[in-house]
Design a protein around this motif. Structure first.
Motif, PDB file in Angstrom:
ATOM      1  N   ARG B  99       0.820  -1.217   0.000  1.00  0.00           N
ATOM      2  CA  ARG B  99       0.000   0.000   0.000  1.00  0.00           C
ATOM      3  C   ARG B  99       0.855   1.268   0.000  1.00  0.00           C
ATOM      4  NH1 ARG B  99      -5.080  -1.389   1.690  1.00  0.00           N
ATOM      5  NH2 ARG B  99      -5.653   0.661   0.982  1.00  0.00           N
ATOM      6  N   ASP B 158      -7.599   6.760   2.092  1.00  0.00           N
ATOM      7  CA  ASP B 158      -8.416   5.555   1.932  1.00  0.00           C
ATOM      8  C   ASP B 158      -8.049   4.761   0.684  1.00  0.00           C
ATOM      9  OD1 ASP B 158     -10.099   5.890   4.252  1.00  0.00           O
ATOM     10  OD2 ASP B 158     -10.851   7.663   3.212  1.00  0.00           O
ATOM     11  N   VAL B 159      -7.088   5.285  -0.091  1.00  0.00           N
ATOM     12  CA  VAL B 159      -6.643   4.572  -1.295  1.00  0.00           C
ATOM     13  C   VAL B 159      -5.267   3.950  -1.016  1.00  0.00           C
ATOM     14  CG1 VAL B 159      -6.091   4.755  -3.740  1.00  0.00           C
ATOM     15  CG2 VAL B 159      -7.988   6.073  -2.807  1.00  0.00           C
ATOM     16  N   ALA B 228      -9.839  -0.817  -1.264  1.00  0.00           N
ATOM     17  CA  ALA B 228      -9.119   0.419  -1.595  1.00  0.00           C
ATOM     18  C   ALA B 228      -9.304   0.753  -3.076  1.00  0.00           C
ATOM     19  CB  ALA B 228      -7.643   0.273  -1.261  1.00  0.00           C
TER      20      ALA B 228
END
Lengths: 104, 390
Positions: B99, B158-159, B228
């Protein structure tokens, strides 16, 4: 080990991050052991070579003296027995399960 | 303030990178991406950016260095093409699953073999399931705009996913076009300062990055990635609007060209969309109701929105600049079947332009002719190879 429910995807930190330090203590790796180190206190000169070399911080000490082995985390690599400099080895490797408490 | 300049696609990307002024760039040169790295390294040498530029020995190392620096809390970028992307393969997946909001322009080039340096989308299509957001550009303007927006999309809390900004090799990367570029200060204001929530250099809050993730946790992390990606859709839309307010150039998932009353339409990505617009214009002049849908965001795939936009078009041609060898058509063709499942459309695939094979207006008009025949009930192959010698 308790069988509590592990957190779901909504509450886990993302990306596999571990956000708390020192958590290796919570992960018991003693079950990986094939051979277990046996400590023979009478032979021990408390040099703590085993404590220095142990890759799993599994040598227990108190006030600079060896007091035992943490079998919850010891993986049985045998380094402690190898580096023990005592004339009569103070740590010897025995087959795991070959010698149970109370057995002679 | 917009400034009108003439730049190649590579120069435009390098300019975007200069204006973003990332903390770290680790990159290795490969045709046709080379100039991006070359020009950017000059910016570094001339002191025009504050970037720590890491010269690496391969693309695998380039992406690895980006992963390290991004995990350390730095805004990180790289760029590559085709075989370079292939060489960084395993770490491309690790960037997404860890991430890390890395931004990577990919100058699309055929992935071997036999060896070829020219444009198709086989490099990007191979990475479509790696968990990266994938944006495609029609020209240098869009490549520049996408690169700047990509930073904000990737870094959304949030991504937190890496973004691949695709631009066609040579056709966009090496051709000079007029485009509008933003003020450097405006870009700085738009991208803002990157503040990672958790990062390795935060000595007050030590963390572990990239631990062994076995049967009891791996699946949850994959589930988070899917979520995501869903959220990335919203973010791409929001950032596209915000960028529009700033520059007058708004972006969405796709854009429509004379699609409103179209009876046959094409959907595709990249530079050929410009060629297709010329074909649409010519056919419209002859009174043929043709339209075009240019897809900008390929991952995540905006299936619902595409189905809505194309609901009134009975016959749709799909332009695929890559082959899957599944014997069921190109990657976009497969996804379009998913998007339009249960609706009464006829879909026809046009695989075109592999290895840089030229695709011109007459080729596109030929595709429309085939769509027209299909609409009239004549038998047309589902999968067609455009511009290949029989």
């Amino acid at each position: 080990m308790s069988k509590e429910q592990k957190p779901g995807w909504k509450s886990l930190p993302i990306g596999g991050l571990i956000l708390t330090a020192g958590n290796a203590d919570e992960y018991n790796t003693g079950g990986w052991r094939v051979k277990r180190p046996e400590w023979i206190p009478d032979n021990c000169i408390h040099c703590l070579f085993c404590w220095v070399y142990c890759p799993d911080s599994s040598i227990e000490t108190e006030e600079g003296k060896m007091t035992g082995i943490d079998y919850e985390h010891c993986k049985g690599c045998g380094i402690c027995a190898e580096v023990c400099p005592a004339k009569e080895k103070a740590i010897v490797m025995e087959p795991e399960g070959g010698k149970e408490d109370g057995d002679e | 303030m917009n400034k009108r300049v003439a730049l190649t696609g590579n120069e435009a990307i390098a300019k975007a990178m200069q204006q973003i002024n990332p903390d770290v760039v680790a990159a290795y040169p490969i045709t046709p991406q080379t100039e991006i790295v070359q020009i950017f390294s000059k910016y570094v040498a001339d002191g025009l950016v504050d970037t720590e530029f890491v010269t690496v020995e391969s693309e695998h190392s380039a992406m690895s260095a980006c992963i390290g620096s991004a995990a350390g809390g730095a805004r990180s970028m790289t760029a590559t093409s085709a075989n370079g992307l292939a060489l960084m393969w395993e770490v491309v997946y690790i960037a997404a699953s860890t991430r890390l909001p890395i931004v990577m322009p990919v100058v699309n080039r055929a992935l071997s073999g036999p060896i070829n340096i020219h444009c198709d989308h086989s490099d990007a299509m191979g990475a479509r399931d790696s968990g990266w957001i994938q944006l495609f550009s029609e020209n240098a303007q869009e490549a520049y705009d996408n690169a700047i927006q990509a930073v904000r999309i990737a870094e959304n809390k949030d991504v937190l996913l890496p973004v691949m900004v695709n631009l066609d090799g040579f056709i966009i990367s090496h051709a000079v076009e007029n485009l509008n570029i933003n003020d450097a200060e405006e870009v700085q204001k738009f991208v803002g300062e990157y503040k990672a929530e958790h990062y390795l250099l935060d000595k007050e809050n030590p963390i572990t990055v990239g631990p062994l993730d076995l049967q009891d946790f791996y699946f949850e992390h994959k589930r988070q990635q899917s979520e995501a990606m869903k959220y990335a859709k919203e973010t791409v839309k929001e950032i596209g609007k915000e960028y529009g307010k700033l520059t007058g150039r708004e972006y969405g998932f796709f854009s429509e060209y004379k699609l409103e009353d179209a009876e046959i339409a094409l959907i595709g990505m990249g530079s050929t969309m410009g060629t297709a617009k010329a074909a649409v214009d010519e056919l419209r002049e002859q009174g043929v109701k043709v339209g075009l849908l240019k897809l900008r965001m390929f991952r995540p795939f905006p299936a619902e929105e595409l189905a809505k936009a194309l609901s009134h078009v009975p016959v749709i041609g799909v332009l695929d600049r890559a082959e899957t060898f599944s014997t069921n058509g190109g990657p976009l063709f497969t996804d379009m079947h998913y998007a339009l499942y249960g609706q009464d459309h006829k879909l026809i695939d046009f695989i075109y332009g592999l290895g840089g094979r030229d695709t011109n207006v007459s080729h596109v008009k030929g595709m429309f002719e085939m769509l027209q025949k299909a609409k009239d009930g004549q038998p047309i192959d589902r999968i067609n190879y455009i511009g290949v010698r029989e």
